[in-house]
Design a protein around this motif. Sequence first.
Motif, PDB file in Angstrom:
ATOM      1  N   CYS A 144       0.826  -1.166  -0.030  1.00 32.00           N
ATOM      2  CA  CYS A 144      -0.107  -0.013   0.072  1.00 32.00           C
ATOM      3  C   CYS A 144       0.747   1.215   0.136  1.00 32.00           C
ATOM      4  O   CYS A 144       0.646   2.276  -0.730  1.00 32.00           O
ATOM      5  N   PHE A 145       2.040   1.291   0.840  1.00 28.84           N
ATOM      6  CA  PHE A 145       2.969   2.590   0.879  1.00 28.84           C
ATOM      7  C   PHE A 145       3.489   2.573  -0.448  1.00 28.84           C
ATOM      8  O   PHE A 145       3.740   3.694  -0.939  1.00 28.84           O
ATOM      9  N   GLY A 146       3.877   1.533  -1.211  1.00 28.46           N
ATOM     10  CA  GLY A 146       4.802   1.592  -2.365  1.00 28.46           C
ATOM     11  C   GLY A 146       3.818   2.043  -3.572  1.00 28.46           C
ATOM     12  O   GLY A 146       4.265   2.832  -4.531  1.00 28.46           O
ATOM     13  N   LEU A 167       1.748  11.049   5.190  1.00 31.53           N
ATOM     14  CA  LEU A 167       2.044   9.656   5.642  1.00 31.53           C
ATOM     15  C   LEU A 167       1.413   9.969   7.213  1.00 31.53           C
ATOM     16  O   LEU A 167       1.955  10.686   8.059  1.00 31.53           O
ATOM     17  N   SER A 168       0.624   9.037   7.585  1.00 27.57           N
ATOM     18  CA  SER A 168       0.131   8.688   8.929  1.00 27.57           C
ATOM     19  C   SER A 168       0.847   7.378   9.295  1.00 27.57           C
ATOM     20  O   SER A 168       1.778   7.112   8.746  1.00 27.57           O
ATOM     21  N   GLU A 169       0.662   7.078  10.539  1.00 24.29           N
ATOM     22  CA  GLU A 169       1.416   5.813  11.045  1.00 24.29           C
ATOM     23  C   GLU A 169       0.890   4.491  10.756  1.00 24.29           C
ATOM     24  O   GLU A 169       1.562   3.653  10.713  1.00 24.29           O
ATOM     25  N   ASP A 170      -0.148   4.531   9.818  1.00 27.43           N
ATOM     26  CA  ASP A 170      -0.497   3.323   8.917  1.00 27.43           C
ATOM     27  C   ASP A 170      -1.182   3.583   7.720  1.00 27.43           C
ATOM     28  O   ASP A 170      -1.920   2.334   7.268  1.00 27.43           O
ATOM     29  N   HIS A 171      -1.042   4.578   7.212  1.00 27.37           N
ATOM     30  CA  HIS A 171      -1.598   4.668   5.890  1.00 27.37           C
ATOM     31  C   HIS A 171      -0.855   5.861   5.111  1.00 27.37           C
ATOM     32  O   HIS A 171      -0.043   6.637   5.708  1.00 27.37           O
ATOM     33  N   ALA A 172      -1.164   5.934   3.944  1.00 28.59           N
ATOM     34  CA  ALA A 172      -0.389   6.996   3.130  1.00 28.59           C
ATOM     35  C   ALA A 172      -1.383   7.485   1.914  1.00 28.59           C
ATOM     36  O   ALA A 172      -2.334   6.693   1.436  1.00 28.59           O
ATOM     37  N   LYS A 265      11.388  16.272  10.997  1.00 25.15           N
ATOM     38  CA  LYS A 265       9.709  16.394  11.220  1.00 25.15           C
ATOM     39  C   LYS A 265       9.272  15.267  10.807  1.00 25.15           C
ATOM     40  O   LYS A 265       8.126  14.847  10.516  1.00 25.15           O
ATOM     41  N   TYR A 266      10.075  13.974  11.207  1.00 30.42           N
ATOM     42  CA  TYR A 266       9.633  12.753  10.595  1.00 30.42           C
ATOM     43  C   TYR A 266       9.694  11.727  11.939  1.00 30.42           C
ATOM     44  O   TYR A 266      10.728  10.970  11.915  1.00 30.42           O
ATOM     45  N   PRO A 267       8.816  11.625  12.694  1.00 30.27           N
ATOM     46  CA  PRO A 267       9.169  10.806  14.029  1.00 30.27           C
ATOM     47  C   PRO A 267       9.262   9.381  13.711  1.00 30.27           C
ATOM     48  O   PRO A 267      10.232   8.727  14.406  1.00 30.27           O
ATOM     49  N   GLY A 271      12.420   6.855  14.988  1.00 32.22           N
ATOM     50  CA  GLY A 271      12.307   5.763  15.527  1.00 32.22           C
ATOM     51  C   GLY A 271      13.040   4.477  15.007  1.00 32.22           C
ATOM     52  O   GLY A 271      13.917   3.759  15.625  1.00 32.22           O
ATOM     53  N   ASN A 272      12.897   4.374  13.602  1.00 34.06           N
ATOM     54  CA  ASN A 272      13.579   3.673  12.756  1.00 34.06           C
ATOM     55  C   ASN A 272      15.026   3.604  12.949  1.00 34.06           C
ATOM     56  O   ASN A 272      15.788   2.559  13.105  1.00 34.06           O
ATOM     57  N   LEU A 273      15.592   4.868  12.924  1.00 32.40           N
ATOM     58  CA  LEU A 273      17.199   5.126  13.344  1.00 32.40           C
ATOM     59  C   LEU A 273      17.558   4.396  14.400  1.00 32.40           C
ATOM     60  O   LEU A 273      18.520   4.086  14.750  1.00 32.40           O
ATOM     61  N   TYR A 311       6.173   7.229  21.300  1.00 37.36           N
ATOM     62  CA  TYR A 311       6.085   6.461  22.752  1.00 37.36           C
ATOM     63  C   TYR A 311       6.071   5.071  22.481  1.00 37.36           C
ATOM     64  O   TYR A 311       6.551   4.195  23.312  1.00 37.36           O
ATOM     65  N   THR A 312       5.756   4.292  21.527  1.00 37.85           N
ATOM     66  CA  THR A 312       5.854   2.883  21.316  1.00 37.85           C
ATOM     67  C   THR A 312       7.253   2.446  21.044  1.00 37.85           C
ATOM     68  O   THR A 312       7.597   1.494  21.777  1.00 37.85           O
ATOM     69  N   TYR A 313       7.891   3.328  20.157  1.00 35.85           N
ATOM     70  CA  TYR A 313       9.450   2.867  20.017  1.00 35.85           C
ATOM     71  C   TYR A 313       9.966   2.762  21.461  1.00 35.85           C
ATOM     72  O   TYR A 313      10.860   1.854  21.766  1.00 35.85           O
ATOM     73  N   LEU A 314       9.787   4.005  21.866  1.00 31.21           N
ATOM     74  CA  LEU A 314      10.608   4.475  23.594  1.00 31.21           C
ATOM     75  C   LEU A 314      10.320   3.288  24.346  1.00 31.21           C
ATOM     76  O   LEU A 314      11.174   2.691  25.028  1.00 31.21           O
ATOM     77  N   ARG A 475      11.555  -6.148  13.227  1.00 29.32           N
ATOM     78  CA  ARG A 475      11.268  -5.128  12.867  1.00 29.32           C
ATOM     79  C   ARG A 475      10.163  -4.767  11.617  1.00 29.32           C
ATOM     80  O   ARG A 475       9.693  -5.804  10.824  1.00 29.32           O
ATOM     81  N   ARG A 476       9.273  -3.868  11.764  1.00 30.50           N
ATOM     82  CA  ARG A 476       8.479  -3.626  10.823  1.00 30.50           C
ATOM     83  C   ARG A 476       8.753  -2.490   9.903  1.00 30.50           C
ATOM     84  O   ARG A 476       9.154  -1.528  10.152  1.00 30.50           O
ATOM     85  N   SER A 477       8.574  -2.880   8.351  1.00 33.66           N
ATOM     86  CA  SER A 477       9.234  -1.707   7.621  1.00 33.66           C
ATOM     87  C   SER A 477       7.896  -0.926   7.038  1.00 33.66           C
ATOM     88  O   SER A 477       6.454  -1.512   7.452  1.00 33.66           O
ATOM     89  N   VAL A 478       8.068   0.120   6.363  1.00 32.47           N
ATOM     90  CA  VAL A 478       7.073   0.926   6.023  1.00 32.47           C
ATOM     91  C   VAL A 478       5.856   0.106   5.350  1.00 32.47           C
ATOM     92  O   VAL A 478       6.349  -0.250   4.125  1.00 32.47           O
ATOM     93  N   GLY A 479       4.662   0.076   5.859  1.00 31.60           N
ATOM     94  CA  GLY A 479       3.723  -0.311   4.955  1.00 31.60           C
ATOM     95  C   GLY A 479       3.537  -1.838   4.784  1.00 31.60           C
ATOM     96  O   GLY A 479       2.831  -2.758   4.664  1.00 31.60           O
ATOM     97  N   SER A 480       4.778  -2.483   4.404  1.00 32.39           N
ATOM     98  CA  SER A 480       4.854  -3.989   3.901  1.00 32.39           C
ATOM     99  C   SER A 480       4.214  -4.711   4.677  1.00 32.39           C
ATOM    100  O   SER A 480       3.230  -5.403   4.251  1.00 32.39           O
TER     101      SER A 480
HETATM  102  F1  LIG Z   1       2.929   4.624   4.629  1.00 28.13           F
HETATM  103  C1  LIG Z   1       2.336   3.580   5.534  1.00 28.13           C
HETATM  104  F2  LIG Z   1       0.930   3.270   5.308  1.00 28.13           F
HETATM  105  F3  LIG Z   1       3.049   2.570   5.484  1.00 28.13           F
HETATM  106  C2  LIG Z   1       2.320   4.163   7.016  1.00 28.13           C
HETATM  107  C3  LIG Z   1       3.810   4.378   7.543  1.00 28.13           C
HETATM  108  C4  LIG Z   1       4.732   3.545   8.181  1.00 28.13           C
HETATM  109  C5  LIG Z   1       6.001   4.003   8.385  1.00 28.13           C
HETATM  110  C6  LIG Z   1       7.196   3.320   9.349  1.00 28.13           C
HETATM  111  N1  LIG Z   1       6.802   2.333  10.112  1.00 28.13           N
HETATM  112  C7  LIG Z   1       5.378   1.874  10.728  1.00 28.13           C
HETATM  113  C8  LIG Z   1       5.757   2.001  12.053  1.00 28.13           C
HETATM  114  N2  LIG Z   1       6.802   1.173  12.325  1.00 28.13           N
HETATM  115  C9  LIG Z   1       6.904   0.903  13.657  1.00 28.13           C
HETATM  116  N3  LIG Z   1       8.113  -0.147  14.087  1.00 28.13           N
HETATM  117  N4  LIG Z   1       7.861  -0.276  15.543  1.00 28.13           N
HETATM  118  C10 LIG Z   1       7.106   0.348  16.175  1.00 28.13           C
HETATM  119  C11 LIG Z   1       6.912   0.388  17.452  1.00 28.13           C
HETATM  120  F4  LIG Z   1       5.825  -0.121  17.730  1.00 28.13           F
HETATM  121  F5  LIG Z   1       7.990  -0.065  18.249  1.00 28.13           F
HETATM  122  F6  LIG Z   1       6.731   1.884  17.850  1.00 28.13           F
HETATM  123  S1  LIG Z   1       6.116   1.388  14.877  1.00 28.13           S
HETATM  124  C12 LIG Z   1       7.803   0.876  11.592  1.00 28.13           C
HETATM  125  C13 LIG Z   1       8.054   1.871  10.587  1.00 28.13           C
HETATM  126  N5  LIG Z   1       8.126   4.059   8.989  1.00 28.13           N
HETATM  127  C14 LIG Z   1       8.416   5.269   8.344  1.00 28.13           C
HETATM  128  N6  LIG Z   1       7.396   5.815   7.543  1.00 28.13           N
HETATM  129  C15 LIG Z   1       6.162   5.277   7.599  1.00 28.13           C
HETATM  130  S2  LIG Z   1       4.777   5.742   6.743  1.00 28.13           S
END
Ligand SMILES: FC(F)(F)Cc1cc2c(N3CCN(c4nnc(C(F)(F)F)s4)CC3)ncnc2s1
Length: 495
Positions: A144-146, A167-172, A265-267, A271-273, A311-314, A475-480
Amino acid sequence: MAGFRDREKQHFPLESSQAVVDLFVDQLECSDGPNLALLSTVIGATEHKLTINRNVSGSDNHSKTLEPIFPVIELSTIEALYTKFITDVKSGVDLSSLRKDVATRELVKRVSDIIWSRLTRSYYKDKAHLQSLYSYLTGNKLDCFGVAFAVVAAFQVLGFNDVHLALSEDHAWVVFGEDGTDTAEVTWHGKGNEDKRGQPVGLEVTEKSWLYLCGQAVICTKEMEVAALVSGINPSISATKDSVEMSSLQQDLLWVLYDKQHIQKYPMALGNLGDLEEINPSPGRPSCKSLYLQAIDASKKYYDNKHVYPYTYLGAYLYRKRHYKAAILAWSEAAAVVSNFNYNRQDEEIYKEFLEIANEFIPNIVKAVSNENSSDPLKLPLLRDPEVYANLLRFYDGICEWEEDSSTPVLHITWAHHMVFSLSKFDPKVREFLTVASEGDSDDDDNSDEENNEHEKRRGSHSESKSGPSLRGQRRSVGSDKVGKHENGANANDS
Ligand SMILES: FC(F)(F)Cc1cc2c(N3CCN(c4nnc(C(F)(F)F)s4)CC3)ncnc2s1
């Protein structure tokens, strides 16, 4: 946009991670902005060679010597794919509509349809490695992200610079138009939800669903779109093995973006880093904990503290380090954030986060410490610490407030069982030290009954608190891995 200029060509062939980093640095310093299609194709090709079919032992003769490998990326390969993308996109668009300098909703829908029409009819949508243009151009598959990213890259190819990724936390989705405030859905979300491609996202924002973050989504610049594709790198070879070359390339690229201030400006990128730094700390760089805190600060500074994942990353990190009191504090803050929203059936990703925290991690903590006799006399055992108890109450309170006025219930009996289990393990004395203050309270302690009843109804009774997250081993990557199977996802012909 024609083929590559010498500026791009001179980097090829790419024969090392460093060569890919140099290409990204050069693109990010381009006056007319980074070429999204080029960078996504290069990263996708690299990821493909470093993660696909490397699970078979001895499949490459490097695995025996354990020396890092890097696949050579030829200019001809990338140019052929890039040309294919340009041809695909331009062939589908009536070129007269290109004389405008800002996109229209019809054109956004048209480009989304072009991307959509080339996707394989039906495939497993939440597979890994479906996020890049390389996947799209060689396998006709995108998550969906792709799809959203491909639409933005397509508009860059068509010469528009007003269409950006939201981008939201689960949609684009995308923003576009004169002042960049028009919005349009361009991809699907989740399982079995009709896609709303072409429609604005206005309605959902007013519904206060977490999925749209109440208007606090990340609106990307071109460089932040590069950060999104870098965040979307998925180094996994299998459920248990990662490509070290791919994860260190992702880490290096995120630091490049960090130093150029493109992820401030990209929390989620911060968090990924942080997650990558926890595994492989870079000397002389901020700690992973500092990065998680920077993500929280970014959410507070730029997004009205409406993002939950910082907060979920921390909390996930603190839980891994067994800093249980701080983890519970962080989790109560995540709950305070989510209490701003109304739960909606498309918010199941964040529901699962809180379910895991409440019904797995907190009970695990309570069990783990129940036979703790802390050697340090100054350290109050967790189950006798009123601050921990208070934060646990704040955690549950935030989730209850989330459920309030929601179209869909959140809590069920299993939540109650775990909550009672966890709270009952605390020493009865902690309740004596606790006064539940309420926002509306006047100075005098005892409110009249009707005032108290009024409070209960309004439920605005808990002071703001600090909250937190969940542990994610993989690890969860963006969207996949977030997008469930979505039969309609690729059935463009049924559009
Ligand atoms: F575009 C969508 F629909 F895919 C929404 C996006 C997700 C996402 C992301 N993620 C999602 C959350 N994510 C998390 N991994 N661990 C998480 C936590 F629960 F530990 F906080 S949250 C991994 C990367 N990382 C950068 N950018 C984006 S944009």
